[in-house]
Scaffold this active site. Structure first.
Site, PDB file in Angstrom:
ATOM      1  N   LYS A 109       0.824  -1.215   0.000  1.00  0.00           N
ATOM      2  CA  LYS A 109       0.000   0.000   0.000  1.00  0.00           C
ATOM      3  C   LYS A 109       0.862   1.271   0.000  1.00  0.00           C
ATOM      4  O   LYS A 109       0.442   2.309  -0.491  1.00  0.00           O
ATOM      5  CB  LYS A 109      -0.926   0.033   1.225  1.00  0.00           C
ATOM      6  CG  LYS A 109      -1.861  -1.157   1.390  1.00  0.00           C
ATOM      7  CD  LYS A 109      -2.979  -1.135   0.376  1.00  0.00           C
ATOM      8  CE  LYS A 109      -4.136  -2.062   0.763  1.00  0.00           C
ATOM      9  NZ  LYS A 109      -3.781  -3.496   0.830  1.00  0.00           N
TER      10      LYS A 109
HETATM   11  C1  LIG Z   1      -4.373  -4.626   0.293  1.00  0.00           C
HETATM   12  C2  LIG Z   1      -3.644  -5.906   0.292  1.00  0.00           C
HETATM   13  C3  LIG Z   1      -3.983  -6.944  -0.612  1.00  0.00           C
HETATM   14  C4  LIG Z   1      -5.125  -6.829  -1.593  1.00  0.00           C
HETATM   15  O1  LIG Z   1      -4.882  -5.889  -2.632  1.00  0.00           O
HETATM   16  P1  LIG Z   1      -6.094  -5.323  -3.516  1.00  0.00           P
HETATM   17  O2  LIG Z   1      -5.520  -4.205  -4.304  1.00  0.00           O
HETATM   18  O3  LIG Z   1      -7.119  -4.841  -2.514  1.00  0.00           O
HETATM   19  O4  LIG Z   1      -6.611  -6.439  -4.348  1.00  0.00           O
HETATM   20  C5  LIG Z   1      -3.229  -8.109  -0.577  1.00  0.00           C
HETATM   21  N1  LIG Z   1      -2.221  -8.268   0.311  1.00  0.00           N
HETATM   22  C6  LIG Z   1      -1.859  -7.299   1.179  1.00  0.00           C
HETATM   23  C7  LIG Z   1      -0.755  -7.553   2.128  1.00  0.00           C
HETATM   24  C8  LIG Z   1      -2.557  -6.083   1.221  1.00  0.00           C
HETATM   25  O5  LIG Z   1      -2.204  -5.131   2.111  1.00  0.00           O
END
Ligand SMILES: *Cc1c(COP(=O)(O)O)cnc(C)c1O
Length: 455
Positions: A109
């Site tokens: 993120k």
């Molecule tokens: C947010 C997240 C996901 C999922 O990603 P999306 O873009 O919502 O599909 C998977 N793994 C981790 C560790 C995340 O923080």
């Protein structure tokens, strides 16, 4: 470059308009009117930041000059702890892992939210009001947003989490940030309660008169745009004709960014969507059945989602960009909590995507297997992707995404391999720091007064 909504293709918004608004008023998501193309050959020998500049510039050039964009990008990735920002490691013949946990909160993120924080800082003097970022978190989004917006002028950040229901590391990554513009709220309730309060405040007229509210959970196009970069970057690192990706998915943002890279000219053949037991995406793609179930709690909490907001963007693309079709589809889905996808939409999706759903048990087993065979420790989210990496054709390059550092999910790791992961210094340091948070009862009134008193 102008932007439309997936539920109204006649919209003609500027980048700054969609940046601040996040979600379209018709309920749809913003997308550019057309896909810019990039010749991958001009990207060779560039740094991550230089690739980012080439990928992002076509989406923002009306509003941000190339020099200003360069500054925003350089600032966003300067704190990352790996010189390659997002390195690719080979674990076997044609089997690769793209590591995306070198930002300040150890999950992918950061790659988008650090950029978003600096974009807001740049664009805010052009807006009329102070900004209030408001969001609920159960996983990694809250801490990534807090670390992206800390100390930024004219931006206050209120993040709600369910009291005593997030992991120690996750809570401390939020509550040990001491900047004056960061407010952590622990709600006496669950994650759904937090989300409900946030939604109620977004439609509160009195609050809107005092500040511009911005959602971090809402699906901001600027976030996806920043994620497109590392797909190009991965391709440049392995230097093959064609590439395939496996993406652990929840809200469909990350894997859709991969498809955007493909639309921009990256030679991507297949995209594999890995889900956990919350398998609505798997069932949509395999059987064409979009059916909302109760959310199950799993070892990969950031993927514990039933309705993946960004899937709407893919449906829009696969319907031939027909916003009327999408409007009708979501009207019916809202009424029935389920929807059967049309044949032509489904066929188009299947041209690019494959999918799988991985149980909790398989998630832990895969962590163990990968550790034993390759001496590589994967977090539970990454593990849902690695689970399929082994079954893929060894004749083609497959890159599986590592979305978080294993130390963020120590309990699951210990359950899988019998001992806890080694904590990086920045994470263990969290346990010596003072925490700052306000515990509130489960209602919108108390939070509203708190926000009004602080902004
Ligand atoms: C947010 C997240 C996901 C999922 O990603 P999306 O873009 O919502 O599909 C998977 N793994 C981790 C560790 C995340 O923080």
């Amino acid at each position: 470059m102008k932007y439309l909504s997936t539920r109204n293709s006649n919209l003609d918004f500027s980048f700054f308009e969609i940046l601040f608004q996040g979600l379209s008023k018709d309920g749809g998501l913003f997308l550019p009117h057309e896909w810019p193309s990039i010749d991958v050959n001009i990207l060779k020998n560039k740094t991550y930041q230089e690739v980012a500049l080439e990928v992002i510039h076509p989406y923002v050039f009306n509003e941000i000059s190339i020099n200003d964009l360069k500054k925003i990008i350089d600032e966003s990735y300067q704190g990352f702890s790996h010189s390659k920002i997002a390195p690719v490691t080979a674990i076997d013949q044609n089997k690769y892992i793209l590591e995306l946990f070198y930002g300040p909160t150890f999950a992918f993120k950061d790659y988008a939210l650090q950029f978003l924080g600096n974009l807001f800082k740049y664009a805010l003097p052009k807006a009329s009001k102070k900004l209030t970022v408001l969001g609920a978190t159960s996983g990694d989004t809250g801490s990534a947003a807090i670390h992206a917006f800390r100390g930024k002028q004219d931006i206050n950040v209120f993040i709600l989490h369910p009291h005593n229901r997030v992991s120690d590391v996750q809570r401390r990554q939020m509550t040990t940030v001491q900047d004056d513009n960061i407010f952590n709220i622990a709600i006496n309730g669950n994650f759904d309660d937090c989300q409900k309060i946030v939604k109620e405040l977004f439609i509160d007229d009195e609050l809107q008169q005092h500040t511009s509210l911005t959602a971090i959970n809402s699906i901001n196009w600027a976030r996806l745009m920043a994620q497109v970069v590392y797909y190009f970057w991965a391709y440049l690192q392995i230097d093959e004709q064609e590439i395939n990706f496996i993406v652990p998915s929840g809200n469909f943002g990350n894997v859709f960014s991969a498809n955007v890279a493909k639309k921009m000219g990256l030679p991507v053949k297949h995209l594999h969507i890995a889900t956990n037991e919350n398998d609505i995406l798997h069932s949509s793609i395999n059987k064409g059945i979009m059916k909302k179930n109760i959310v199950k709690q799993t070892y990969s909490p950031s993927m514990d989602i039933q309705v993946s907001s960004n899937f709407e963007r893919q449906l829009f693309e696969s319907s031939g960009r027909n916003s009327e079709v999408i409007k009708d589809l979501f009207r019916e889905f809202a009424l029935q909590n389920s929807y059967i996808l049309d044949r032509n939409i489904l066929d188009d999706i299947k041209l690019v995507y494959t999918s799988s759903a991985v149980s909790d048990e398989q998630t832990l087993l895969t962590i163990k297997k990968v550790k034993e065979k390759y001496n590589y420790l994967a977090d539970p989210h990454t593990s849902t992707g690695l689970n399929t990496l082994f079954d893929k054709d060894p004749g083609e390059p497959w890159v599986s995404l590592a979305c978080a550092h294993p130390a963020k999910f120590g309990k699951a790791i210990e359950k899988s391999i019998g001992k806890p992961p080694i904590m990086p210094k920045d994470l263990s340091k969290l346990f010596d720091k003072e925490e700052k948070m306000t515990i509130l009862d489960n209602n919108k009134k108390d939070l509203k007064s708190l926000i009004l008193s602080k902004i």
